[in-house]
Scaffold this active site. Structure first.
Site, PDB file in Angstrom:
ATOM      1  N   CYS A 112       0.813  -1.225   0.000  1.00 52.80           N
ATOM      2  CA  CYS A 112       0.000   0.000   0.000  1.00 52.80           C
ATOM      3  C   CYS A 112       0.846   1.275   0.000  1.00 52.80           C
ATOM      4  CB  CYS A 112      -0.962  -0.015   1.179  1.00 52.80           C
ATOM      5  SG  CYS A 112      -2.055  -1.437   1.090  1.00 52.80           S
ATOM      6  N   HIS A 121      -3.728   6.928   2.370  1.00 55.74           N
ATOM      7  CA  HIS A 121      -4.081   5.625   1.817  1.00 55.74           C
ATOM      8  C   HIS A 121      -5.496   5.245   2.270  1.00 55.74           C
ATOM      9  CE1 HIS A 121      -4.151   1.622   0.493  1.00 55.74           C
ATOM     10  NE2 HIS A 121      -4.075   1.095   1.692  1.00 55.74           N
ATOM     11  N   ASN A 130     -10.261  -0.722  -0.503  1.00 51.62           N
ATOM     12  CA  ASN A 130      -8.805  -0.542  -0.440  1.00 51.62           C
ATOM     13  C   ASN A 130      -8.203  -1.063  -1.740  1.00 51.62           C
ATOM     14  OD1 ASN A 130      -6.064  -0.694   0.104  1.00 51.62           O
ATOM     15  ND2 ASN A 130      -6.298  -1.661   2.118  1.00 51.62           N
TER      16      ASN A 130
HETATM   17  N1  COA Z   1     -18.582  -9.317   8.409  1.00 54.84           N
HETATM   18  C1  COA Z   1     -19.127  -9.571   9.606  1.00 54.84           C
HETATM   19  N2  COA Z   1     -18.401  -9.866  10.715  1.00 54.84           N
HETATM   20  C2  COA Z   1     -17.062  -9.893  10.558  1.00 54.84           C
HETATM   21  C3  COA Z   1     -16.438  -9.647   9.329  1.00 54.84           C
HETATM   22  C4  COA Z   1     -17.260  -9.362   8.217  1.00 54.84           C
HETATM   23  N3  COA Z   1     -16.758  -9.093   6.994  1.00 54.84           N
HETATM   24  N4  COA Z   1     -15.097  -9.738   9.491  1.00 54.84           N
HETATM   25  C5  COA Z   1     -14.886 -10.035  10.777  1.00 54.84           C
HETATM   26  N5  COA Z   1     -16.074 -10.132  11.423  1.00 54.84           N
HETATM   27  C6  COA Z   1     -16.304 -10.422  12.847  1.00 54.84           C
HETATM   28  C7  COA Z   1     -15.142 -11.093  13.513  1.00 54.84           C
HETATM   29  O1  COA Z   1     -15.187 -12.480  13.301  1.00 54.84           O
HETATM   30  C8  COA Z   1     -15.350 -10.712  14.965  1.00 54.84           C
HETATM   31  O2  COA Z   1     -16.313 -11.570  15.503  1.00 54.84           O
HETATM   32  P1  COA Z   1     -16.218 -12.090  17.021  1.00 54.84           P
HETATM   33  O3  COA Z   1     -16.251 -10.833  17.859  1.00 54.84           O
HETATM   34  O4  COA Z   1     -17.416 -12.949  17.154  1.00 54.84           O
HETATM   35  O5  COA Z   1     -14.916 -12.804  17.110  1.00 54.84           O
HETATM   36  C9  COA Z   1     -15.960  -9.329  14.887  1.00 54.84           C
HETATM   37  O6  COA Z   1     -16.463  -9.181  13.541  1.00 54.84           O
HETATM   38  C10 COA Z   1     -14.996  -8.197  15.199  1.00 54.84           C
HETATM   39  O7  COA Z   1     -13.820  -8.393  14.447  1.00 54.84           O
HETATM   40  P2  COA Z   1     -12.573  -7.486  14.619  1.00 54.84           P
HETATM   41  O8  COA Z   1     -11.482  -7.983  13.706  1.00 54.84           O
HETATM   42  O9  COA Z   1     -12.251  -7.318  16.051  1.00 54.84           O
HETATM   43  O10 COA Z   1     -13.144  -6.105  14.055  1.00 54.84           O
HETATM   44  P3  COA Z   1     -12.475  -4.689  14.027  1.00 54.84           P
HETATM   45  O11 COA Z   1     -13.344  -3.715  14.671  1.00 54.84           O
HETATM   46  O12 COA Z   1     -11.042  -4.729  14.444  1.00 54.84           O
HETATM   47  O13 COA Z   1     -12.494  -4.347  12.459  1.00 54.84           O
HETATM   48  C11 COA Z   1     -11.080  -4.359  10.507  1.00 54.84           C
HETATM   49  C12 COA Z   1     -11.863  -5.174  11.547  1.00 54.84           C
HETATM   50  C13 COA Z   1     -10.383  -5.336   9.587  1.00 54.84           C
HETATM   51  C14 COA Z   1     -12.079  -3.519   9.705  1.00 54.84           C
HETATM   52  C15 COA Z   1     -10.056  -3.442  11.221  1.00 54.84           C
HETATM   53  O14 COA Z   1      -9.330  -4.175  12.160  1.00 54.84           O
HETATM   54  C16 COA Z   1      -9.094  -2.790  10.271  1.00 54.84           C
HETATM   55  O15 COA Z   1      -9.477  -1.934   9.496  1.00 54.84           O
HETATM   56  N6  COA Z   1      -7.795  -3.117  10.334  1.00 54.84           N
HETATM   57  C17 COA Z   1      -6.754  -2.514   9.536  1.00 54.84           C
HETATM   58  C18 COA Z   1      -7.024  -2.611   8.063  1.00 54.84           C
HETATM   59  C19 COA Z   1      -5.885  -2.137   7.260  1.00 54.84           C
HETATM   60  O16 COA Z   1      -5.396  -1.083   7.475  1.00 54.84           O
HETATM   61  N7  COA Z   1      -5.499  -2.996   6.348  1.00 54.84           N
HETATM   62  C20 COA Z   1      -4.534  -2.862   5.379  1.00 54.84           C
HETATM   63  C21 COA Z   1      -3.471  -1.877   5.519  1.00 54.84           C
HETATM   64  S1  COA Z   1      -3.051  -1.617   3.894  1.00 54.84           S
END
Ligand code: COA
Length: 334
Positions: A117, A261, A291
């Protein structure tokens, strides 16, 4: 008599996304997810995806042609092509070589730059240095990604698959003696965290390209420790904004536009809050495209310029964070 400094100015930009749109609701057919979850956690509403044998280089060539037309120049006038991508058409050669041929060029040098990224800002720096050194006068820099064929579109892969989209953005950089163009750039990486966000296989690690066990475990799909990446992204983006401002000798107030980004709207809102950046200066298009990794910043740049929001002479700060980890910041006078 002092020699005039040569700088690398943005002569033209282009954006291309494949026509097929997948809305959040459409994903409910393949996996246990919901529009509400995706919107609330990331800000994403829909993304574009390729179909029918289209590859990354096909996206790249479309945005490149638009950028070349905007810069009022021909492919033949390009001295170097750089493509930033993590989703190449083939393991090798790079997308840049395929793009070079698709642009109808014979022997123009081309290279791929793999910094995920942060790849577009790294590429911008490489192009700037070639131009400032006088080796090349015009460089085409492309960020292009076709993520969709590489994602796990089942519930197992939902934490990653819902976040990504396909697209490309291009910029033509050219030599100028005016006091505009790419100015300070800061680059970083930290391989210590490589396995927090990666596609482990296929690859040469452990000597075997892709075993049946790797396939069963889904090691050919992206793995991300979401919360860990989120925390690091906020921290490193905040730091790199300060660092590049300090290098340039500017304050936040002197920046007209912030192009971060597009990984998660909440990451960018947090960075803006921590740095007290007014929200009207922070642009986003993640809602429509998800993304797009190395393509996100040039796509956002093109869209913001085309919407008439960025005017010639204004100052832009770009910052990115991604797998590696890598992160980078750049100040550009448009
Ligand atoms: N739909 C529904 N539920 C989902 C899901 C989806 N697409 N993906 C994950 N979940 C669930 C998980 O299983 C978890 O369930 P649980 O509580 O029963 O275990 C719950 O949602 C919460 O997941 P979590 O990973 O803690 O969510 P979060 O608030 O951290 O958000 C992201 C997840 C990925 C959106 C966030 O962590 C993020 O944006 N991270 C960085 C992304 C990034 O910058 N990436 C690339 C850099 S280039």
């Amino acid at each position: 008599m002092t020699a005039t400094k040569i700088r690398a100015r943005i002569a033209g930009t282009g954006l291309y996304v494949p026509p097929k749109v997948l809305k959040n609701q459409d994903l409910e057919q393949f996996m246990d997810t919901s529009d509400e979850w995706i919107r609330q956690r990331s800000g994403i509403e829909e993304r574009h995806v390729i179909e029918g044998g289209i590859a990354t280089s096909d996206l790249a060539v479309e945005s490149a042609r638009i950028a070349l037309a905007e810069a009022n120049c021909t492919p033949e006038s390009i001295d170097l092509i750089i493509v930033a991508t993590l989703s190449p058409d083939h393991q090798f050669p790079g997308v840049s070589a395929v793009l070079q041929h698709k642009l109808g060029l014979e022997t123009t040098p081309s290279m791929d730059l793999r910094c995920q990224c942060s790849g577009f800002i790294y590429s911008l720096n490489v192009a700037k240095l070639f131009i400032e050194a006088g080796q090349y006068k015009r460089v085409l820099v492309v960020g292009a990604e076709a993520h969709s064929p590489l994602l796990d579109w089942t519930t197992r892969g939902r934490d990653v698959a819902v976040l990504f989209g396909d697209g490309s953005g291009s910029v033509v950089l050219e030599a100028t003696e005016d006091n505009v163009g790419v100015s300070s750039v800061v680059l970083h990486s930290q391989g210590q965290f490589a396995d927090r966000l990666w596609v482990e296989k296929p690859g040469t690690s452990k000597g075997v390209w892709l075993t049946e066990e790797d396939r069963q475990a889904g090691r050919m799909f992206p793995f991300m420790e979401g919360r860990y990446v989120f925390k690091h992204a906020v921290e490193r983006l905040t730091q790199v904004v300060k660092e590049v401002l300090e290098k340039e000798g500017l304050s936040i107030d002197a920046i007209d536009h912030f192009l971060f980004h597009q990984a998660n709207i909440r990451i960018n809102e947090k960075v803006a809050e921590l740095l007290s950046i007014p929200s009207y200066k922070v642009h986003s298009n993640i809602q429509k495209y998800g993304n797009c990794s190395a393509a996100s910043i040039p796509m956002l740049l093109d869209e913001t310029i085309r919407a008439g929001k960025i005017a010639r002479g204004q100052t832009i700060l770009m910052a990115a964070f991604g797998a590696g980890f890598t992160w980078a910041g750049a100040i550009v006078r448009y």
